[in-house]
Design a protein around this motif. Structure first.
Motif, PDB file in Angstrom:
ATOM      1  N   ALA A  44       0.874  -1.311  -0.142  1.00 46.38           N
ATOM      2  CA  ALA A  44      -0.053   0.001  -0.163  1.00 46.38           C
ATOM      3  C   ALA A  44       0.847   1.298  -0.201  1.00 46.38           C
ATOM      4  N   PRO A 105      -4.695  -2.470   4.350  1.00 43.72           N
ATOM      5  CA  PRO A 105      -4.713  -2.379   2.999  1.00 43.72           C
ATOM      6  C   PRO A 105      -5.729  -3.056   2.250  1.00 43.72           C
ATOM      7  N   LEU A 148      -3.382  -2.477  -5.092  1.00 45.61           N
ATOM      8  CA  LEU A 148      -2.116  -2.548  -4.480  1.00 45.61           C
ATOM      9  C   LEU A 148      -1.013  -2.387  -5.331  1.00 45.61           C
TER      10      LEU A 148
END
Length: 165
Positions: A44, A105, A148
């Motif tokens: 992240a 995340p 991500l």
């Protein structure tokens, strides 16, 4: 999960989550600041990492994040069974420099927390990708992993972020 550093004007915003106890692949790359970035993980922009294996994702903070935080002296983690949301806070990390929120995340249910961090919070510094994992989550929306960064993208992100500061 993002960590937001309050006590340090020079610290970057950070995010944290957990990682599995299993040994991670030794494959890695180094950014110019020599922070370790492992292949096989997702990252992240708030400096948490995720390793998705089967039905569980392990989350922790990156080597880059722990380096900026300094010596970690206390970790606050959620209880198993709780829910986390992508970008939402699930805990905190206190270092000699700052106290930071830890954000997830990905979204999901916390299935395990790293209880070793209660007595040995420095594991986040000495082994951020292995012994220093924070939580394990059963993802509720695995497609969030696609948003991500990969290792190369994260390394580039860190280099650009460090150059800007």
């Amino acid at each position: 999960m993002a960590l937001r550093v309050w006590a340090s004007s020079t610290a970057n915003a950070l995010r944290i989550s957990s990682a599995s106890k299993a040994r991670l692949s030794p494959a890695f790359s180094l950014s110019r600041c020599f922070s370790t970035v492992l292949d096989g993980l997702k990252y992240a922009s708030s400096h948490e990492w995720v390793k998705h294996e089967g039905a569980v994702a392990t989350i922790g903070i990156t080597d880059h994040a722990q380096d900026h935080l300094g010596e970690v002296v206390f970790v606050e983690l959620p209880e198993p069974g709780g829910k986390v949301s992508q970008g939402g806070s699930f805990g905190a990390v206190e270092s000699v420099k700052a106290t930071s929120d830890v954000n997830s995340p990905i979204s999901g249910e916390v299935v395990e927390v790293n209880s070793k961090l209660t007595g040995s919070p420095g594991l986040i510094n000495s082994s951020p990708y292995e012994e220093g994992w924070m939580i394990k989550v059963k993802p509720s929306s695995p497609s969030e992993l696609e948003s991500l960064l990969g290792p190369k993208e994260y390394t580039k992100f860190c280099e650009e972020e460090d150059a800007a500061h």
